[in-house]
Motif scaffolding. Sequence first.
Motif, short mmCIF file in Angstrom:
data_model
loop_
_atom_site.label_atom_id
_atom_site.label_comp_id
_atom_site.label_asym_id
_atom_site.label_seq_id
_atom_site.Cartn_x
_atom_site.Cartn_y
_atom_site.Cartn_z
N LEU B 38 0.06 41.64 0.27
CA LEU B 38 -0.16 40.56 -0.77
C LEU B 38 -1.00 39.61 -0.41
CD1 LEU B 38 3.92 39.96 -1.16
CD2 LEU B 38 2.26 41.31 -2.69
N PRO B 39 -1.60 39.00 -1.74
CA PRO B 39 -2.60 37.96 -1.74
C PRO B 39 -1.97 36.93 -0.83
CG PRO B 39 -1.97 38.76 -4.05
CD PRO B 39 -1.10 39.46 -3.04
N GLY B 40 -3.22 36.58 -0.05
CA GLY B 40 -2.97 35.36 0.79
C GLY B 40 -2.78 35.88 2.17
N ALA B 41 -2.33 36.99 2.33
CA ALA B 41 -1.94 37.64 3.76
C ALA B 41 -3.07 37.75 4.48
CB ALA B 41 -1.36 39.24 3.62
N LYS B 42 -2.91 37.25 5.88
CA LYS B 42 -4.06 37.50 6.71
C LYS B 42 -4.05 38.97 7.44
CE LYS B 42 -5.85 35.31 10.98
NZ LYS B 42 -5.74 34.05 11.62
N LEU B 43 -5.37 39.28 7.75
CA LEU B 43 -5.64 40.60 8.41
C LEU B 43 -6.08 40.27 9.51
CD1 LEU B 43 -7.02 42.41 5.35
CD2 LEU B 43 -4.72 42.44 5.85
N LYS B 44 -5.36 40.52 10.52
CA LYS B 44 -5.83 40.29 12.07
C LYS B 44 -6.58 41.43 12.70
CE LYS B 44 -1.75 37.52 12.97
NZ LYS B 44 -0.54 37.07 13.74
N GLU B 45 -7.74 41.20 13.37
CA GLU B 45 -8.54 42.13 13.48
C GLU B 45 -7.92 43.04 14.52
OE1 GLU B 45 -12.34 40.81 14.86
OE2 GLU B 45 -12.78 40.00 12.90
N GLU B 46 -7.55 42.48 15.59
CA GLU B 46 -6.76 43.37 16.81
C GLU B 46 -5.40 43.98 16.32
OE1 GLU B 46 -6.52 40.87 19.99
OE2 GLU B 46 -5.72 42.49 21.39
N ALA B 47 -4.67 43.30 15.35
CA ALA B 47 -3.58 44.49 15.22
C ALA B 47 -3.79 45.36 14.15
CB ALA B 47 -2.72 43.16 14.21
N LEU B 48 -4.72 45.34 13.33
CA LEU B 48 -5.17 46.29 12.53
C LEU B 48 -5.75 47.45 13.46
CD1 LEU B 48 -6.44 44.66 9.34
CD2 LEU B 48 -4.52 46.32 9.64
N GLU B 50 -5.42 47.98 16.27
CA GLU B 50 -4.36 48.80 17.16
C GLU B 50 -3.41 49.74 16.37
OE1 GLU B 50 -0.68 47.27 20.10
OE2 GLU B 50 -2.57 46.09 19.92
N GLU B 51 -3.24 49.21 15.03
CA GLU B 51 -2.15 49.96 14.36
C GLU B 51 -2.99 51.35 13.67
OE1 GLU B 51 -0.30 49.09 9.94
OE2 GLU B 51 -0.67 47.33 11.35
N LEU B 52 -4.42 50.98 13.66
CA LEU B 52 -5.07 52.35 12.84
C LEU B 52 -5.88 53.21 13.78
CD1 LEU B 52 -6.19 50.37 9.74
CD2 LEU B 52 -4.43 51.86 9.80
N GLY B 53 -5.71 52.62 15.00
CA GLY B 53 -6.19 53.33 16.16
C GLY B 53 -7.77 53.51 16.06
N VAL B 54 -8.52 52.38 15.81
CA VAL B 54 -10.03 52.32 15.82
C VAL B 54 -10.40 50.87 16.34
CG1 VAL B 54 -9.88 53.75 13.52
CG2 VAL B 54 -9.91 51.13 13.26
N SER B 55 -11.40 50.98 16.73
CA SER B 55 -11.74 49.67 17.28
C SER B 55 -11.83 48.52 16.54
CB SER B 55 -13.06 50.07 18.01
OG SER B 55 -14.37 49.80 17.20
N ARG B 56 -12.11 47.23 17.19
CA ARG B 56 -12.29 46.23 16.27
C ARG B 56 -13.63 46.17 15.44
NH1 ARG B 56 -12.60 40.98 19.67
NH2 ARG B 56 -12.95 39.84 17.69
N ASN B 57 -14.65 46.47 16.18
CA ASN B 57 -15.84 46.56 15.21
C ASN B 57 -15.78 47.26 14.01
OD1 ASN B 57 -17.05 45.01 17.22
ND2 ASN B 57 -18.02 46.76 18.52
N THR B 58 -15.05 48.62 14.20
CA THR B 58 -14.92 49.22 12.95
C THR B 58 -13.92 48.37 11.80
OG1 THR B 58 -14.95 51.24 14.45
CG2 THR B 58 -13.98 51.46 12.14
N VAL B 59 -12.97 48.01 12.39
CA VAL B 59 -12.00 47.14 11.38
C VAL B 59 -13.10 46.21 10.68
CG1 VAL B 59 -10.28 45.53 11.14
CG2 VAL B 59 -10.03 47.55 12.71
N ARG B 60 -14.10 45.54 11.49
CA ARG B 60 -14.83 44.58 10.93
C ARG B 60 -15.90 45.19 10.25
NH1 ARG B 60 -17.52 40.16 12.78
NH2 ARG B 60 -15.69 38.62 13.41
N GLU B 61 -16.28 46.30 10.26
CA GLU B 61 -17.14 46.77 9.05
C GLU B 61 -16.30 47.07 8.00
OE1 GLU B 61 -20.00 50.04 9.84
OE2 GLU B 61 -20.37 49.61 11.88
N ALA B 62 -15.29 47.43 7.99
CA ALA B 62 -14.38 47.60 6.98
C ALA B 62 -13.95 46.18 6.17
CB ALA B 62 -12.79 48.17 7.43
N PHE B 63 -13.89 45.41 6.83
CA PHE B 63 -13.74 43.93 6.35
C PHE B 63 -15.05 43.78 5.61
CE2 PHE B 63 -10.53 41.98 9.62
CZ PHE B 63 -9.64 42.85 9.05
N ALA B 64 -16.24 43.93 5.96
CA ALA B 64 -17.46 43.51 5.40
C ALA B 64 -17.42 44.26 3.93
CB ALA B 64 -18.61 44.04 6.00
N GLU B 65 -16.86 45.65 3.93
CA GLU B 65 -17.01 46.42 2.73
C GLU B 65 -15.89 45.81 1.97
OE1 GLU B 65 -16.76 50.51 3.67
OE2 GLU B 65 -16.31 50.94 1.61
#
Lengths: 224, 224
Positions: B38-48, B50-65
């Motif tokens: 939902l709008p306003g929800a926080k997306l934590k790098e480490e949690a995601l 872990e949950e998606l099985g990718v590295s933090r840097n990759t999550v970061r690139e997704a965030f940029a997109e």
Amino acid sequence: MATVNPSSGVARLRVAVPAVATRVASELRLQIAEGALLPGAKLKEEALSEELGVSRNTVREAFAELASERLVVRQPNRGVFVASLEANDIHDVYVVRRAIEISAVRGGGSAESIAAVRAAVEEGKRAAEAGDSEGLGSANAHFHGALVAMAGSERLNVIMSQVLAEMRLFFHKASIDGGFYQDYLADNDQICKALEAGDNDLAAERLLAYLARSEEHQTAVHTS
Amino acid sequence: MATVNPSSGVARLRVAVPAVATRVASELRLQIAEGALLPGAKLKEEALSEELGVSRNTVREAFAELASERLVVRQPNRGVFVASLEANDIHDVYVVRRAIEISAVRGGGSAESIAAVRAAVEEGKRAAEAGDSEGLGSANAHFHGALVAMAGSERLNVIMSQVLAEMRLFFHKASIDGGFYQDYLADNDQICKALEAGDNDLAAERLLAYLARSEEHQTAVHTS
DNA sequence: TCCGGCAAAAATGTTCAACAATTCAACAAT
DNA sequence: ATTGTTGAATTGTTGAACATTTTTGCCGGA
């Protein structure tokens, strides 16, 4: 560096210390706009990382930012290249410009926003008198940016600024013809006059004619 | 037509394995569109990570997109949050829609592109008969996407798809009123009929009225 | 109780080093 | 000239580490 004394009761003004990735993106954006990085040039992660003194990952984040602005294109496993616009792209950009600029002009603007348009016109005149062709192009960009700003829409402004950045990609290929810009100056003045008179439809009509001629010019220069 | 590139004669069919970062971005985009985030929800790098099985840097690139699409906002040193649209943003989005959609409709389209618009209208009718309110909203998005697609501009299509994605951010807050959508369906049909008759100005006029009512509705729902 | 401040904990921003996967360039073979 | 093959260069991704910033929770004092 910014050793803020914790005990001072100064309000924390979040003077955007630009994140490194953001600053790298800005640096690359500048070099592209200035023509130091020509369309089609390849941007190697490691070389840039070394040259700018940042890590590869940071360069990568900067790439993502520039890619979203269409200033660079990413080819999977091959690298990122400075965007190179085909004739088709030029037309596409003008389609966007027509949509956005015409809409803004038709909607009119506040007195201040129209004053900003007038200021850009005068900026262009001064540049022309000084024989500053670089400044002429810059003033022209300011003029069209000011037109869109009349709508008061943040999103429209962002879109327009990206479009203007894209246009710089083929601006330094299109050698600046002084006489041509003289016409543009007169056009801009006429458009501004119509806005100041409150005749938005006339302004839109003139802008449409300008955009048609401009597109024609750019495609001619680019396909030759 | 094909993007002329010296070394690429054939498009590689690498559709199978999209880059990991891209897939993560798609996954998050989907969850946002579905309302799982939902709008306003926080997306934590480490949690995601872990949950998606990718590295933090990759999550970061997704965030940029996602940030470039305005689906999330980045607050420096605080994290990224699912975008939450204020009343001001809603108006802003409609300013963009007016600029783009009206421009496309005024320019008209090919027979095929108009057929696509008609198809979206029929899709909506079927969803209405089936009582599928989810499908109704989807069909409505398809309809407006098809309107913009008439212009045949890649950039305009991208802008429109991002705008539609943004609108989904407050769609699940705006509880769907069946009767309301019935009106929209009739509007869409009328707009399409005008296009099929070649009367682009009439279509634009009707679209403008629709957008005004839609904006009014959304702001009303959102400020209550 | 409430408040300001302070230290610990958590999260982000960034770097570094490594490895897999892919592309590129040179070269050999038919 | 075309086709394979090999090896180097580059990108994609990971994991761990550290500095910086924000948040949290606790404490003492008014």
